[in-house]
Design a protein around this motif. Structure first.
Motif, PDB file in Angstrom:
ATOM      1  N   GLY A 108       0.857  -1.270   0.141  1.00 55.88           N
ATOM      2  CA  GLY A 108      -0.029   0.026  -0.192  1.00 55.88           C
ATOM      3  C   GLY A 108       0.786   1.230   0.148  1.00 55.88           C
ATOM      4  N   PRO A 109       1.728   1.390   1.126  1.00 57.07           N
ATOM      5  CA  PRO A 109       2.564   2.439   1.029  1.00 57.07           C
ATOM      6  C   PRO A 109       3.329   2.663  -0.327  1.00 57.07           C
ATOM      7  CG  PRO A 109       2.691   1.482   3.228  1.00 57.07           C
ATOM      8  CD  PRO A 109       1.886   0.582   2.249  1.00 57.07           C
ATOM      9  N   TRP A 110       3.763   1.715  -0.729  1.00 58.93           N
ATOM     10  CA  TRP A 110       4.751   1.749  -2.080  1.00 58.93           C
ATOM     11  C   TRP A 110       3.808   2.267  -3.094  1.00 58.93           C
ATOM     12  CZ3 TRP A 110       7.436  -3.747  -2.598  1.00 58.93           C
ATOM     13  CH2 TRP A 110       8.377  -3.801  -1.646  1.00 58.93           C
ATOM     14  N   LEU A 111       2.481   1.987  -3.120  1.00 59.81           N
ATOM     15  CA  LEU A 111       1.701   2.306  -4.232  1.00 59.81           C
ATOM     16  C   LEU A 111       1.232   3.616  -3.831  1.00 59.81           C
ATOM     17  CD1 LEU A 111      -0.206  -1.039  -5.069  1.00 59.81           C
ATOM     18  CD2 LEU A 111       1.812   0.064  -6.271  1.00 59.81           C
ATOM     19  N   GLY A 112       1.459   4.280  -2.793  1.00 65.36           N
ATOM     20  CA  GLY A 112       0.931   5.525  -2.451  1.00 65.36           C
ATOM     21  C   GLY A 112      -0.466   5.873  -1.808  1.00 65.36           C
ATOM     22  N   SER A 113      -0.895   4.552  -1.433  1.00 63.32           N
ATOM     23  CA  SER A 113      -2.261   4.454  -0.964  1.00 63.32           C
ATOM     24  C   SER A 113      -2.407   3.628   0.201  1.00 63.32           C
ATOM     25  CB  SER A 113      -3.511   4.032  -1.903  1.00 63.32           C
ATOM     26  OG  SER A 113      -2.980   2.644  -2.363  1.00 63.32           O
TER      27      SER A 113
END
Ligand SMILES: Nc1ncnc2c1ncn2[C@@H]1O[C@H](COP(=O)(O)OP(=O)(O)O)[C@@H](O)[C@H]1O
Ligand SMILES: [Mg+2]
Lengths: 304, 243
Positions: free
Chosen positions: A66-71
């Motif tokens: 999630g954090p990697w994908l910005g969400s």
């Protein structure tokens, strides 16, 4: 009777349960090794790393993706991981087979062993570099938290699920290989791949898919393991040594043999922990030595 | 040019092998073979042990090491094709060692080779032709007798629709009654229009069945004997085959 030996029934049951859990993993992993060995004639030393990769990818999916994908709210939950992660690990296996293993089939077994061992070291090294050696924890999915009261003991739900899931997958694999048309290609290909190919079956493709499948089983085991064992770069290396002993005991390449031996040795280990804990870490290797002396092809293996 | 061309009879060409060389590793086994087989013909590859007859069949399927030359099947060049594609041109292979899979039942062995063309025999037809196989359908391949294994090895390629059959020493090591049965079977298959290449050691078995005989020695065709010249060339054949 238990009291005479200074053992409580609770201790016995809980060690048997631990044994059954370990046995389930031994069965899943040695099954994958057996399938791969049968078709590729390669002892897949990368198996432990691929199992670790499965656990790590599940952890990454749950906590990092999630954090990697910005969400930050997005995550790949356990149930999705159970399907997606084996596919990813299998796909990576297919790349390894196509680009590297393929070139070694004409050479001695030893080269395949060395190559897969090297790949394992690389994968484990990369993860140690990225994440250090410390373990990550993976939360048990909501519905599988808690325990069932069996009357004589409490059975944690997740552990029950691990046993059911791995035995189901093992049985399904056995069924497909031993009882279906697709499996008959695999069995025939294991015996005489050139003739199977002369009949018009694309054996090179079959070999690639077999490797992908065997490795996907390791990835699946990794996801199952994530919530109960610590997720760490060396988790596969620790386990795989015992699994190789299981494969030797069961007989290289025997499908049913690897499943039965895996479960049985998990239980034997559990029992040893109850009755003679000092020997529990070595009992599998002692059995392996005895089997090698008495039946070098393994309990279920065919003498060549 | 080659003996094969000067003797090639009229008919639709099924297979044309030209200048075929084949190797096992460094050993050069076939040294430029030429022969032609027309649709519906039965031909034999004769020769002493080690002459290269089995290697010729294996080379046609890409089962040897390096190969060169040309192998045209129904007008298509197969020399560079992967083995599994060659079968789909309608070729059925019955290997010398029979190749029954020990871990498969008789029926699984029978059903293993995929269909490569339409018009293969149905299971019923096959069981009518080989009643023993029906009785033994559930037995593991390794429990079958030599004769049953041979029947099975032939039966399983009849199912696939292959019209060009490569039969390697099917009469080898079998009791005379079974050899007779196989002889009847080859005649029956010829009547049905199959094209058959038989490798044989047993000349008495092969002689009455074949339209033409090719004699191989040291990986070359050294003699071509059409059926109608058989009587006249008997002495030469005896000399070549040492029978
Ligand atoms: N797999 C192999 N590797 C190396 N040499 C082989 C192999 N198979 C056959 N040969 C050699 O090739 C030659 C031809 O053998 P083969 O085609 O089996 O003869 P035939 O079928 O006419 O008896 C023989 O000299 C044999 O030793
Ligand atoms: Mg031969």
């Amino acid at each position: 009777m238990f009291e005479l030996l200074g053992i409580t029934p609770q201790a016995l049951y809980s060690q048997l349960l631990v044994g059954l859990i370990n046995g389930s993993f031994y069965a899943l992993l040695s099954l994958g090794l057996a399938v791969i060995f049968g078709m590729l004639n390669i002892i897949n030393f990368t198996h432990g790393a691929q199992y670790m990769l499965g656990a790590f990818l599940a952890w990454i999916g749950l906590t990092q993706l999630g954090p990697w994908l910005g969400s930050p709210d997005f995550s790949l939950n356990y149930w999705a991981a159970l399907i997606v992660v084996p596919l990813l690990v299998g796909a990576l296996g297919i790349v390894i087979e196509r680009t590297m293993l393929r070139h070694l089939y004409k050479l001695d077994h030893l080269y395949g062993l060395l190559l897969t061992f090297g790949i394992a070291l690389i994968i484990e090294g990369l993860f140690r570099q990225w994440h250090g050696s410390s373990g990550k924890s993976y939360d048990i999915p909501e519905v599988l938290r808690g325990a069932i009261n069996l009357g004589f003991m409490y059975l944690p739900k997740y552990r029950a699920w691990v046993i059911v899931a791995s035995l189901t997958v093992c049985f399904a694999t056995w069924f497909v290989i031993e009882r279906t048309k697709l499996g008959s290609y695999l069995r025939a290909g294991t015996e005489n791949p050139r003739l199977v190919q002369a009949f018009g079956i694309n054996v090179p493709l079959m070999i690639t898919l077999t490797y992908g499948f065997g490795v996907a089983l390791a990835g699946f085991a990794g996801v199952l393991a994530a919530p109960i064992f610590t997720v760490s770069p060396q988790m596969g290396a620790d386990l795989i040594i015992v699994v190789f002993a299981v494969v030797v005991i069961g007989g290289m390449g025997s499908i049913l043999g690897s499943i039965v031996t895996g479960l049985a040795l998990g239980l034997v280990e559990g029992l040893t922990k109850v009755f003679y804990p000092e020997a529990s870490a070595v009992v599998v290797f002692v059995i392996m030595s005895i089997v090698l002396l008495v039946r070098p092809a393994g309990l279920f293996g065919r003498e060549k | 040019m080659s003996a094969a061309n000067s003797n090639s009879p009229a008919g639709v060409e099924m297979l044309r092998v030209t200048g075929l060389h084949a190797f096992y590793g460094e050993s050069h086994i076939l040294h430029g073979l030429d022969f032609v087989v027309n649709r519906g013909e039965v031909v034999t590859l004769l020769g002493r042990n080690g002459a290269g007859r089995t290697t010729t069949l294996r080379a046609m399927l890409g089962l040897t090491g390096k190969r060169s030359g040309s192998i045209m099947v129904n007008g298509r060049e197969t020399i560079a094709m992967p083995t599994h594609d060659i079968a789909h041109l309608g070729i059925g292979y019955c290997p010398e060692e029979r190749g029954i899979f020990a871990s498969l039942t008789a029926e699984e062995n029978l059903l293993l080779p995929p269909q490569v063309a339409s018009g293969g025999m149905s299971i019923e037809e096959i069981y009518t032709m080989f009643p023993n196989l029906q009785e033994r359908r559930a037995s593991p391949g390794m429990r079958l007798s030599g004769g049953e294994q041979q029947m099975l090895a032939i039966a399983r390629i009849l199912r696939t629709g292959a019209k060009l059959l490569l039969l390697d020493e099917i009469s080898e090591g079998l009791a005379p009654v079974i050899v007779q049965t196989l002889g009847r079977m080859v005649r029956q298959l010829k009547q049905r229009g199959y094209t058959i290449i038989m490798v044989e050691q047993n000349f008495r078995f092969a002689a009455p069945l074949a339209d033409r005989h090719y004699v191989i020695e040291h990986g070359r065709i050294v003699e071509t004997v059409p059926m109608n010249e058989l009587q006249g060339k008997m002495d030469r054949l005896h000399e070549l085959l040492g029978v």
